[in-house]
Structure formats: structure tokens, C-alpha cells
Motif scaffolding. Structure first.
Motif, PDB file in Angstrom:
ATOM      1  N   SER A 219       8.024   1.521   2.077  1.00  8.30           N
ATOM      2  CA  SER A 219       7.912   0.582   0.961  1.00  8.30           C
ATOM      3  C   SER A 219       9.131   0.733   0.052  1.00  8.30           C
ATOM      4  O   SER A 219       9.408   1.833  -0.421  1.00  8.30           O
ATOM      5  CB  SER A 219       6.636   0.852   0.172  1.00  8.30           C
ATOM      6  OG  SER A 219       6.565  -0.020  -0.935  1.00  8.30           O
TER       7      SER A 219
ATOM      8  N   LYS B 296       1.100  -3.388  -3.598  1.00  4.72           N
ATOM      9  CA  LYS B 296      -0.212  -3.359  -2.952  1.00  4.72           C
ATOM     10  C   LYS B 296      -0.077  -3.943  -1.553  1.00  4.72           C
ATOM     11  O   LYS B 296       0.544  -4.989  -1.365  1.00  4.72           O
ATOM     12  CB  LYS B 296      -1.200  -4.191  -3.771  1.00  4.72           C
ATOM     13  CG  LYS B 296      -2.595  -4.214  -3.192  1.00  4.72           C
ATOM     14  CD  LYS B 296      -3.516  -5.047  -4.070  1.00  4.72           C
ATOM     15  CE  LYS B 296      -4.894  -5.122  -3.458  1.00  4.72           C
ATOM     16  NZ  LYS B 296      -5.778  -5.953  -4.262  1.00  4.72           N
ATOM     17  N   VAL B 297      -0.675  -3.261  -0.573  1.00  7.89           N
ATOM     18  CA  VAL B 297      -0.657  -3.748   0.801  1.00  7.89           C
ATOM     19  C   VAL B 297      -1.643  -4.911   0.891  1.00  7.89           C
ATOM     20  O   VAL B 297      -2.841  -4.732   0.680  1.00  7.89           O
ATOM     21  CB  VAL B 297      -1.041  -2.634   1.801  1.00  7.89           C
ATOM     22  CG1 VAL B 297      -1.071  -3.185   3.219  1.00  7.89           C
ATOM     23  CG2 VAL B 297      -0.072  -1.467   1.695  1.00  7.89           C
TER      24      VAL B 297
ATOM     25  N   ILE C 166       3.467  -6.911   1.505  1.00  6.25           N
ATOM     26  CA  ILE C 166       3.264  -6.144   0.277  1.00  6.25           C
ATOM     27  C   ILE C 166       3.452  -7.062  -0.920  1.00  6.25           C
ATOM     28  O   ILE C 166       4.380  -7.864  -0.958  1.00  6.25           O
ATOM     29  CB  ILE C 166       4.248  -4.959   0.186  1.00  6.25           C
ATOM     30  CG1 ILE C 166       3.988  -3.986   1.330  1.00  6.25           C
ATOM     31  CG2 ILE C 166       4.132  -4.248  -1.165  1.00  6.25           C
ATOM     32  CD1 ILE C 166       4.922  -2.808   1.366  1.00  6.25           C
TER      33      ILE C 166
ATOM     34  N   GLN D 126       4.670 -11.794  -2.987  1.00  7.85           N
ATOM     35  CA  GLN D 126       4.375 -11.205  -1.688  1.00  7.85           C
ATOM     36  C   GLN D 126       5.624 -11.225  -0.823  1.00  7.85           C
ATOM     37  O   GLN D 126       6.337 -12.228  -0.778  1.00  7.85           O
ATOM     38  CB  GLN D 126       3.245 -11.962  -0.990  1.00  7.85           C
ATOM     39  CG  GLN D 126       1.908 -11.745  -1.653  1.00  7.85           C
ATOM     40  CD  GLN D 126       0.761 -12.331  -0.850  1.00  7.85           C
ATOM     41  OE1 GLN D 126       0.934 -12.849   0.238  1.00  7.85           O
ATOM     42  NE2 GLN D 126      -0.435 -12.226  -1.414  1.00  7.85           N
TER      43      GLN D 126
ATOM     44  N   ILE E 233       4.897   3.683   5.366  1.00  3.99           N
ATOM     45  CA  ILE E 233       3.731   2.826   5.613  1.00  3.99           C
ATOM     46  C   ILE E 233       3.275   2.948   7.062  1.00  3.99           C
ATOM     47  O   ILE E 233       2.093   2.975   7.337  1.00  3.99           O
ATOM     48  CB  ILE E 233       4.083   1.363   5.272  1.00  3.99           C
ATOM     49  CG1 ILE E 233       4.374   1.255   3.779  1.00  3.99           C
ATOM     50  CG2 ILE E 233       2.980   0.421   5.700  1.00  3.99           C
ATOM     51  CD1 ILE E 233       4.943  -0.069   3.358  1.00  3.99           C
TER      52      ILE E 233
END
Length: 172
Positions: A102, A107-108, A128, A134, A162
Motif C-alpha cells: 500500500s 481501506k481495502v 484501495i 478509489q 497487502i
């Protein structure tokens, strides 16, 4: 943000700023400094009763500097969240690494792959959301998903791994 000083990489966070008084952390260690910048690029820093002077010369691109201090010159590159994001977006120019990292906290939102999936260049591996935007992260060469270390809905930190990949080497 990351600051590259030659071969050294420092993690720098601005905690607070009130006039010339600045609180920051460098690699997790807190510092209280008093910084005065002159228009000509000269900088005076007061820390723990000691005075330091430096000359900052901005290079092309705006986030790279030559810093002259104590009869030494240092090349400094500032890698903030935006620079990390842009580096990740144009990553197709770079060799595929064996992990997806990341570039900033976020936030995933979606993980459209699973362990064992064989991927082609351009396949999206994670979405993400950061700063209300996004971003799709893609691989840029053929590989296999080795392990996924996060779940959809998880919060991730900057530089957090990740997933890991097995990159398939091109045969000559």
C-alpha cells in the motif's frame, strides 16, 4: 512521508506547527525544533539549544533538494503520499515486485483475486480507498498470487504488504 537522504530513508511525520515551532517525528523519535526560513533558501534550525544552518536549493520537479550544511551537500527527495500514489500508478514502467504494498493509508475496498490465481499484466489485484478516492492496483507482468495478507474492509497503513506474489520469469 518518506525522505530519501542519499541511500538513507527516513519516515518523517509532522505532528504540529505553531509559527516557527515545529513538532515532528523522525523514524518514530519525537523532535521539537524552531525553524526560520529566509527567502533565499537559507534555513536556521534551533534544537536542544543548538543552532544549525542549512541552504536548501530546490531542483526541478519541486520535491527534490540539494541541502548544503556543515561543508557537506546532501541530495534529498521527499516522497509524500501523492508521490507514492503516482509512483504506484505508473508502476508499469518498473519491474514487477514479489509483493503488493500500500503506498498510503487507506481501506481495502475489493480484492478480486485469491491465492493461487495466475495473473496477467494489467490484472487488478486490489482496490484501495484513500482520501475519498478509489485506486486500482495492478500487476505489470505475469505472476501467481502467493498469499493475501488483508481482507476486504481492512484498514491498511502506508508501506503495508497487502499480498505476496510469485513472479513468472520470462524465458529468453
Amino acid at each position: 512521508m518518506e525522505i530519501h537522504i542519499g541511500d538513507r530513508v527516513a519516515d518523517v511525520t509532522l505532528v504540529s506547527k505553531d509559527g516557527n515551532k515545529v513538532q515532528l517525528t523522525i523514524d518514530g523519535t519525537p523532535y521539537d525544533v524552531d525553524i526560520v526560513m529566509a527567502e533565499n533558501g537559507s534555513c536556521s534550525i534551533l534544537h536542544d539549544g543548538k543552532s544549525f544552518n542549512a541552504e536548501l536549493i530546490r531542483k526541478e520537479g519541486g520535491k527534490s533538494y540539494t541541502v548544503n550544511a556543515h561543508y557537506q551537500s546532501y541530495n534529498i527527495d521527499i516522497i509524500d503520499s501523492q508521490a507514492k500514489y503516482l509512483r504506484m500508478r505508473k508502476g508499469a514502467d518498473e519491474k514487477q515486485q514479489d509483493k503488493i504494498v500500500s503506498p498510503m493509508p487507506g481501506k481495502v475496498v475489493k480484492i478480486p483475486v485469491k491465492a493461487g490465481d495466475r495473473l496477467q499484466a494489467g490484472d487488478i489485484v486490489v482496490v484501495i480507498e484513500a482520501m475519498k478516492m478509489q485506486s486500482n492496483y495492478k500487476v505489470n507482468s505475469e505472476c501467481v498470487v502467493k498469499e493475501i495478507l488483508v481482507n476486504e474492509g481492512d484498514s491498511v497503513n502506508s508501506n503495508q504488504v497487502i499480498m505476496t506474489l510469485d513472479v513468472i520469469k520470462e524465458e529468453d
